[in-house]
Motif scaffolding. Sequence first.
Motif, PDB file in Angstrom:
ATOM      1  N   ASP A 292       2.970  22.280   9.769  1.00 32.48           N
ATOM      2  CA  ASP A 292       3.843  21.108   9.910  1.00 32.48           C
ATOM      3  C   ASP A 292       4.675  21.083  11.188  1.00 32.48           C
ATOM      4  O   ASP A 292       4.992  20.008  11.709  1.00 32.48           O
ATOM      5  CB  ASP A 292       4.842  21.045   8.739  1.00 32.48           C
ATOM      6  CG  ASP A 292       4.160  20.927   7.399  1.00 32.48           C
ATOM      7  OD1 ASP A 292       3.228  20.111   7.279  1.00 32.48           O
ATOM      8  OD2 ASP A 292       4.562  21.656   6.464  1.00 32.48           O
ATOM      9  N   VAL A 293       5.112  22.243  11.653  1.00 35.78           N
ATOM     10  CA  VAL A 293       6.110  22.301  12.730  1.00 35.78           C
ATOM     11  C   VAL A 293       5.772  23.398  13.738  1.00 35.78           C
ATOM     12  O   VAL A 293       5.030  24.337  13.429  1.00 35.78           O
ATOM     13  CB  VAL A 293       7.535  22.566  12.163  1.00 35.78           C
ATOM     14  CG1 VAL A 293       7.946  21.496  11.151  1.00 35.78           C
ATOM     15  CG2 VAL A 293       7.648  23.950  11.566  1.00 35.78           C
ATOM     16  N   VAL A 294       6.341  23.255  14.938  1.00 41.74           N
ATOM     17  CA  VAL A 294       6.225  24.298  15.969  1.00 41.74           C
ATOM     18  C   VAL A 294       7.625  24.509  16.562  1.00 41.74           C
ATOM     19  O   VAL A 294       8.340  23.531  16.835  1.00 41.74           O
ATOM     20  CB  VAL A 294       5.267  23.873  17.106  1.00 41.74           C
ATOM     21  CG1 VAL A 294       5.097  25.014  18.120  1.00 41.74           C
ATOM     22  CG2 VAL A 294       3.911  23.445  16.561  1.00 41.74           C
ATOM     23  N   ALA A 295       8.011  25.755  16.753  1.00 42.47           N
ATOM     24  CA  ALA A 295       9.268  26.099  17.422  1.00 42.47           C
ATOM     25  C   ALA A 295       8.923  26.854  18.700  1.00 42.47           C
ATOM     26  O   ALA A 295       8.097  27.782  18.676  1.00 42.47           O
ATOM     27  CB  ALA A 295      10.149  26.963  16.521  1.00 42.47           C
ATOM     28  N   PHE A 296       9.539  26.456  19.813  1.00 43.51           N
ATOM     29  CA  PHE A 296       9.227  27.094  21.106  1.00 43.51           C
ATOM     30  C   PHE A 296      10.455  27.049  22.004  1.00 43.51           C
ATOM     31  O   PHE A 296      11.325  26.181  21.867  1.00 43.51           O
ATOM     32  CB  PHE A 296       8.033  26.407  21.780  1.00 43.51           C
ATOM     33  CG  PHE A 296       8.176  24.918  21.962  1.00 43.51           C
ATOM     34  CD1 PHE A 296       7.870  24.037  20.928  1.00 43.51           C
ATOM     35  CD2 PHE A 296       8.634  24.387  23.166  1.00 43.51           C
ATOM     36  CE1 PHE A 296       8.005  22.659  21.093  1.00 43.51           C
ATOM     37  CE2 PHE A 296       8.767  23.016  23.345  1.00 43.51           C
ATOM     38  CZ  PHE A 296       8.453  22.154  22.293  1.00 43.51           C
ATOM     39  N   ARG A 297      10.507  27.991  22.942  1.00 42.27           N
ATOM     40  CA  ARG A 297      11.657  28.082  23.845  1.00 42.27           C
ATOM     41  C   ARG A 297      11.696  26.879  24.784  1.00 42.27           C
ATOM     42  O   ARG A 297      10.652  26.446  25.305  1.00 42.27           O
ATOM     43  CB  ARG A 297      11.598  29.376  24.675  1.00 42.27           C
ATOM     44  CG  ARG A 297      11.780  30.608  23.832  1.00 42.27           C
ATOM     45  CD  ARG A 297      11.952  31.858  24.677  1.00 42.27           C
ATOM     46  NE  ARG A 297      11.812  33.051  23.850  1.00 42.27           N
ATOM     47  CZ  ARG A 297      12.771  33.549  23.075  1.00 42.27           C
ATOM     48  NH1 ARG A 297      13.958  32.963  23.024  1.00 42.27           N
ATOM     49  NH2 ARG A 297      12.552  34.633  22.354  1.00 42.27           N
ATOM     50  N   ASP A 298      12.912  26.366  25.010  1.00 40.01           N
ATOM     51  CA  ASP A 298      13.084  25.263  25.947  1.00 40.01           C
ATOM     52  C   ASP A 298      12.816  25.777  27.365  1.00 40.01           C
ATOM     53  O   ASP A 298      13.240  26.873  27.751  1.00 40.01           O
ATOM     54  CB  ASP A 298      14.500  24.688  25.836  1.00 40.01           C
ATOM     55  CG  ASP A 298      14.612  23.314  26.479  1.00 40.01           C
ATOM     56  OD1 ASP A 298      14.764  22.324  25.748  1.00 40.01           O
ATOM     57  OD2 ASP A 298      14.531  23.236  27.734  1.00 40.01           O
ATOM     58  N   LEU A 299      12.112  24.951  28.139  1.00 40.02           N
ATOM     59  CA  LEU A 299      11.757  25.291  29.525  1.00 40.02           C
ATOM     60  C   LEU A 299      12.988  25.423  30.418  1.00 40.02           C
ATOM     61  O   LEU A 299      12.960  26.158  31.410  1.00 40.02           O
ATOM     62  CB  LEU A 299      10.865  24.160  30.058  1.00 40.02           C
ATOM     63  CG  LEU A 299       9.871  24.427  31.170  1.00 40.02           C
ATOM     64  CD1 LEU A 299       8.949  25.590  30.852  1.00 40.02           C
ATOM     65  CD2 LEU A 299       9.067  23.153  31.447  1.00 40.02           C
ATOM     66  N   ASN A 300      14.041  24.726  30.073  1.00 38.99           N
ATOM     67  CA  ASN A 300      15.256  24.674  30.891  1.00 38.99           C
ATOM     68  C   ASN A 300      16.462  25.014  29.999  1.00 38.99           C
ATOM     69  O   ASN A 300      17.261  24.143  29.655  1.00 38.99           O
ATOM     70  CB  ASN A 300      15.381  23.266  31.493  1.00 38.99           C
ATOM     71  CG  ASN A 300      16.571  23.128  32.406  1.00 38.99           C
ATOM     72  OD1 ASN A 300      17.060  24.109  32.958  1.00 38.99           O
ATOM     73  ND2 ASN A 300      17.066  21.907  32.549  1.00 38.99           N
ATOM     74  N   PRO A 301      16.565  26.305  29.632  1.00 38.71           N
ATOM     75  CA  PRO A 301      17.531  26.677  28.593  1.00 38.71           C
ATOM     76  C   PRO A 301      18.986  26.424  28.999  1.00 38.71           C
ATOM     77  O   PRO A 301      19.378  26.707  30.121  1.00 38.71           O
ATOM     78  CB  PRO A 301      17.263  28.165  28.370  1.00 38.71           C
ATOM     79  CG  PRO A 301      16.517  28.628  29.561  1.00 38.71           C
ATOM     80  CD  PRO A 301      15.773  27.456  30.100  1.00 38.71           C
ATOM     81  N   GLN A 302      19.737  25.906  28.041  1.00 41.82           N
ATOM     82  CA  GLN A 302      21.147  25.592  28.257  1.00 41.82           C
ATOM     83  C   GLN A 302      22.071  26.597  27.569  1.00 41.82           C
ATOM     84  O   GLN A 302      23.292  26.411  27.549  1.00 41.82           O
ATOM     85  CB  GLN A 302      21.447  24.178  27.735  1.00 41.82           C
ATOM     86  CG  GLN A 302      20.609  23.095  28.393  1.00 41.82           C
ATOM     87  CD  GLN A 302      20.825  23.042  29.905  1.00 41.82           C
ATOM     88  OE1 GLN A 302      21.961  23.034  30.365  1.00 41.82           O
ATOM     89  NE2 GLN A 302      19.747  23.029  30.670  1.00 41.82           N
ATOM     90  N   ALA A 303      21.504  27.643  27.033  1.00 38.07           N
ATOM     91  CA  ALA A 303      22.269  28.702  26.357  1.00 38.07           C
ATOM     92  C   ALA A 303      21.357  29.930  26.321  1.00 38.07           C
ATOM     93  O   ALA A 303      20.142  29.808  26.507  1.00 38.07           O
ATOM     94  CB  ALA A 303      22.636  28.263  24.937  1.00 38.07           C
ATOM     95  N   PRO A 304      21.924  31.124  26.069  1.00 41.95           N
ATOM     96  CA  PRO A 304      21.084  32.333  26.012  1.00 41.95           C
ATOM     97  C   PRO A 304      19.914  32.190  25.038  1.00 41.95           C
ATOM     98  O   PRO A 304      18.822  32.693  25.314  1.00 41.95           O
ATOM     99  CB  PRO A 304      22.084  33.413  25.577  1.00 41.95           C
ATOM    100  CG  PRO A 304      23.386  32.955  26.182  1.00 41.95           C
ATOM    101  CD  PRO A 304      23.372  31.447  26.019  1.00 41.95           C
ATOM    102  N   LEU A 305      20.142  31.523  23.921  1.00 42.78           N
ATOM    103  CA  LEU A 305      19.023  31.139  23.045  1.00 42.78           C
ATOM    104  C   LEU A 305      18.976  29.619  23.005  1.00 42.78           C
ATOM    105  O   LEU A 305      19.981  28.970  22.651  1.00 42.78           O
ATOM    106  CB  LEU A 305      19.206  31.694  21.622  1.00 42.78           C
ATOM    107  CG  LEU A 305      18.088  31.297  20.639  1.00 42.78           C
ATOM    108  CD1 LEU A 305      16.744  31.920  21.029  1.00 42.78           C
ATOM    109  CD2 LEU A 305      18.452  31.706  19.204  1.00 42.78           C
TER     110      LEU A 305
END
Length: 111
Positions: A23-36
């Motif tokens: 149903d879903v996918v979680a992935f790191r943002d390409l342009n992170p605005q926080a350590p996570l």
Amino acid sequence: MSCIFCKIAGGEIPVAKLYEDEDVVAFRDLNPQAPLHFLVIPRKHLAGPAAITAEDERLTGKVLRVGAEVARKEGRSDFRFVVNNGPQAGQTVFHFHLHVLAGRDLTWPPG
Ligand code: AMP
């Protein structure tokens, strides 16, 4: 299929995945605005939160649950969820996505 997040969900564009299921996918943002900073998307294309209908309630609720579970797996108990709708609110990708941010002090109200 021109939607970039549909391409990510379909595996056409490689991303740093943290979780995925049917149903879903979680992935790191390409342009992170926080350590996570990661995103959780439904595989189903929804243009944004304003496009959610009653039949999507379970799916969008799952997006929230997965966001919290992945944050916990990444060692974060404190985090912020953000969902933008429309350009004035900062939406740039028109496929529903939950931002999950953690690891620094987050101001309120957001800018
Ligand atoms: P929004 O501005 O709420 O529409 O958020 C879109 C987010 O998608 C931004 O934070 C971008 O950095 C992120 N993004 C765009 N393309 C990619 C990509 N290929 N992989 C990971 N994150 C992406």
